[in-house]
Design a protein around this motif. Sequence first.
Motif, mmCIF file in Angstrom:
data_model
loop_
_atom_site.group_PDB
_atom_site.id
_atom_site.type_symbol
_atom_site.label_atom_id
_atom_site.label_comp_id
_atom_site.label_asym_id
_atom_site.label_seq_id
_atom_site.Cartn_x
_atom_site.Cartn_y
_atom_site.Cartn_z
ATOM 1 N N GLY A 1 -1.603 -18.292 -7.226
ATOM 2 C CA GLY A 1 -2.835 -19.061 -7.050
ATOM 3 C C GLY A 1 -3.916 -18.621 -8.015
ATOM 4 O O GLY A 1 -4.624 -19.453 -8.594
ATOM 5 N N ALA A 2 -4.030 -17.315 -8.217
ATOM 6 C CA ALA A 2 -5.028 -16.793 -9.147
ATOM 7 C C ALA A 2 -4.714 -17.204 -10.583
ATOM 8 O O ALA A 2 -5.606 -17.603 -11.341
ATOM 9 N N LEU A 3 -3.437 -17.098 -10.961
ATOM 10 C CA LEU A 3 -3.058 -17.453 -12.330
ATOM 11 C C LEU A 3 -3.277 -18.939 -12.601
ATOM 12 O O LEU A 3 -3.799 -19.314 -13.660
ATOM 13 N N VAL A 4 -2.890 -19.773 -11.655
ATOM 14 C CA VAL A 4 -3.020 -21.217 -11.861
ATOM 15 C C VAL A 4 -4.487 -21.617 -11.953
ATOM 16 O O VAL A 4 -4.883 -22.387 -12.830
ATOM 17 N N ILE A 5 -5.317 -21.091 -11.051
ATOM 18 C CA ILE A 5 -6.729 -21.486 -11.106
ATOM 19 C C ILE A 5 -7.406 -20.890 -12.344
ATOM 20 O O ILE A 5 -8.323 -21.497 -12.906
ATOM 21 N N GLY A 6 -6.935 -19.716 -12.785
ATOM 22 C CA GLY A 6 -7.493 -19.138 -14.009
ATOM 23 C C GLY A 6 -7.235 -20.029 -15.217
ATOM 24 O O GLY A 6 -8.127 -20.259 -16.039
ATOM 25 N N LEU A 7 -6.018 -20.539 -15.328
ATOM 26 C CA LEU A 7 -5.699 -21.457 -16.427
ATOM 27 C C LEU A 7 -6.452 -22.774 -16.273
ATOM 28 O O LEU A 7 -6.933 -23.344 -17.252
ATOM 29 N N ALA A 8 -6.565 -23.235 -15.023
ATOM 30 C CA ALA A 8 -7.235 -24.517 -14.787
ATOM 31 C C ALA A 8 -8.722 -24.457 -15.107
ATOM 32 O O ALA A 8 -9.318 -25.474 -15.496
ATOM 33 N N THR A 9 -9.355 -23.268 -14.963
ATOM 34 C CA THR A 9 -10.796 -23.172 -15.240
ATOM 35 C C THR A 9 -11.122 -23.442 -16.704
ATOM 36 O O THR A 9 -12.271 -23.739 -17.032
ATOM 37 N N GLN A 10 -10.120 -23.333 -17.582
ATOM 38 C CA GLN A 10 -10.364 -23.587 -18.999
ATOM 39 C C GLN A 10 -10.420 -25.084 -19.314
ATOM 40 O O GLN A 10 -10.845 -25.471 -20.405
ATOM 41 N N ARG A 11 -9.979 -25.932 -18.352
ATOM 42 C CA ARG A 11 -9.908 -27.363 -18.619
ATOM 43 C C ARG A 11 -10.639 -28.217 -17.589
ATOM 44 O O ARG A 11 -11.048 -29.333 -17.888
ATOM 45 N N LEU A 12 -10.798 -27.713 -16.368
ATOM 46 C CA LEU A 12 -11.371 -28.500 -15.282
ATOM 47 C C LEU A 12 -12.697 -27.920 -14.825
ATOM 48 O O LEU A 12 -12.978 -26.743 -15.036
ATOM 49 N N GLN A 13 -13.517 -28.757 -14.186
ATOM 50 C CA GLN A 13 -14.788 -28.297 -13.658
ATOM 51 C C GLN A 13 -14.562 -27.325 -12.508
ATOM 52 O O GLN A 13 -13.703 -27.546 -11.639
ATOM 53 N N LEU A 14 -15.360 -26.265 -12.496
ATOM 54 C CA LEU A 14 -15.127 -25.188 -11.546
ATOM 55 C C LEU A 14 -15.328 -25.603 -10.092
ATOM 56 O O LEU A 14 -14.474 -25.350 -9.233
ATOM 57 N N ARG A 15 -16.458 -26.221 -9.783
ATOM 58 C CA ARG A 15 -16.792 -26.455 -8.368
ATOM 59 C C ARG A 15 -15.772 -27.345 -7.650
ATOM 60 O O ARG A 15 -15.303 -26.984 -6.573
ATOM 61 N N PRO A 16 -15.403 -28.525 -8.201
ATOM 62 C CA PRO A 16 -14.387 -29.328 -7.506
ATOM 63 C C PRO A 16 -13.045 -28.606 -7.391
ATOM 64 O O PRO A 16 -12.342 -28.746 -6.382
ATOM 65 N N LEU A 17 -12.708 -27.844 -8.420
ATOM 66 C CA LEU A 17 -11.450 -27.111 -8.424
ATOM 67 C C LEU A 17 -11.413 -26.082 -7.298
ATOM 68 O O LEU A 17 -10.442 -26.001 -6.525
ATOM 69 N N ILE A 18 -12.478 -25.304 -7.195
ATOM 70 C CA ILE A 18 -12.532 -24.242 -6.187
ATOM 71 C C ILE A 18 -12.602 -24.835 -4.776
ATOM 72 O O ILE A 18 -11.864 -24.426 -3.868
ATOM 73 N N GLY A 19 -13.492 -25.802 -4.583
ATOM 74 C CA GLY A 19 -13.639 -26.406 -3.266
ATOM 75 C C GLY A 19 -12.366 -27.084 -2.791
ATOM 76 O O GLY A 19 -11.997 -26.988 -1.612
ATOM 77 N N GLY A 20 -11.671 -27.751 -3.701
ATOM 78 C CA GLY A 20 -10.409 -28.405 -3.334
ATOM 79 C C GLY A 20 -9.360 -27.402 -2.896
ATOM 80 O O GLY A 20 -8.642 -27.622 -1.909
ATOM 81 N N ALA A 21 -9.257 -26.290 -3.622
ATOM 82 C CA ALA A 21 -8.288 -25.250 -3.248
ATOM 83 C C ALA A 21 -8.593 -24.696 -1.860
ATOM 84 O O ALA A 21 -7.676 -24.447 -1.052
ATOM 85 N N MET A 22 -9.865 -24.500 -1.569
ATOM 86 C CA MET A 22 -10.246 -23.978 -0.258
ATOM 87 C C MET A 22 -9.805 -24.915 0.868
ATOM 88 O O MET A 22 -9.274 -24.463 1.901
ATOM 89 N N LEU A 23 -9.990 -26.213 0.698
ATOM 90 C CA LEU A 23 -9.655 -27.171 1.757
ATOM 91 C C LEU A 23 -8.147 -27.311 1.937
ATOM 92 O O LEU A 23 -7.658 -27.419 3.072
ATOM 93 N N VAL A 24 -7.383 -27.283 0.848
ATOM 94 C CA VAL A 24 -5.921 -27.329 0.979
ATOM 95 C C VAL A 24 -5.418 -26.074 1.693
ATOM 96 O O VAL A 24 -4.471 -26.129 2.484
#
Length: 432
Positions: A303-326
């Motif tokens: 989870g940490a690795l995937v979100i770390g890579l995703a932060t380079q391409r996607l907006q942080l807030r929707p990415l983080i909030g979505g992960a929390m809800l899932v």
Amino acid sequence: MSHDPRAAIAAEPMRLAQIAVVAVCIALNALDGFDVLAISFAAPGIAREWGVDKATLGVVLSMELIGMAAGSVLLGNLADRIGRRPTILACLCVMAIGMFAAAHASGVEMLSAIRLFTGLGIGGMLSATSAMVAEFSNSRRRGLNTVLNIAGYSTGAILGGLVASSLLAGSGDWRSVFLFGGTMTLVALPLAWFLLPESIDSLLARRPAGALDAINRALARLRRAPITALPPADAARARPSILALFSRDYRAVTILLTIAYFAQITFFYYIQKWVPKIIVDMGFDAAQAGRVLVAANVGNLLGALVIGLATQRLQLRPLIGGAMLVGVAAIGVFGLGFRDLTLLSLSVAVAAFFINAGVVGIYPLLAKTYPAELRASGTGFVIGVGRGGSILGPLLAGALFAGGHGLLTVSLVMGSGGVIAAVAIGLLRGRD
């Protein structure tokens, strides 16, 4: 040359010495991960040997988390005042002493006090290394490196967990887990001593006596040109204090990030602290329970690795909030209480993937929010006060279990932390 060396570090590709700093910090957080979870691996043996009930065990499981909260706030601020490197070395000494002392504890009260002490070093380490990694990374890799540093926690939990499970399966002595952790912490001391220079950002923010020489020594290690004079100080530079975090510029974001971290870490530590005992109570042995916790930490790491890579391409807030809800939905699946060990391991790994993605995603926001003179203080405060959730998580889950509530009910109550965290992240503005 009198240019600002921070500009070159931010803009240019990372040199080998910078990569080494990041790697060492990741390794130190791997120690953190094992040292925190050592008590979780040892918990079934402690409960059996000392006749400890679930409510009392919840208190023992929370003690180093109290220390971590205090260490994050107090030693995080110290890292802004005296530097990253001396703070990291001091934290390593505290951790080594605490791990060896835990192996010789003779009762609940003594072990609780030792874990409280150990937590001080663990909490301070996370604050100092988070600032160090951000300050030795270039702009392109800063978010990814900050997340990888936190992912070191899960790496240590996985590798250490495999060793701990083997130790428990072999000798069955829970004390061997702490002896292993203490030995590895001692090994890390010379590694940190020789490979970690002081942060240039910290030196420029503090400007101690001999700052120019210290900066040039650090620049030489990075194979960069020396400077002949310190760049001008920022006239608006904040003093490294807790009060500065609540100035007009930082008040709202400090409060929202603290709420988000508190709620999500409450959720996170429900898995980290209670999974071994839950699995043992289902009829499995301590070694099998340890392997399920390892599966959870594989999920944490991925989870940490995937979100770390995703932060380079996607907006942080929707990415983080979505992960929390899932993660909230996933913990409900784990709460169904599968009786098959493979299904248990898979369900907890999936839940941990999204829960930890939500936790580590907050760290790039911290690195972007606070300047160098407040970076360790800000990170330390949010983590430290947020660590109250790590204290509340095991205690609340223990009280719910002791009150006769089933696994599904407890899991969903603990999962509500993810909903609260997602709302707080959604209220942030301009931090994408």
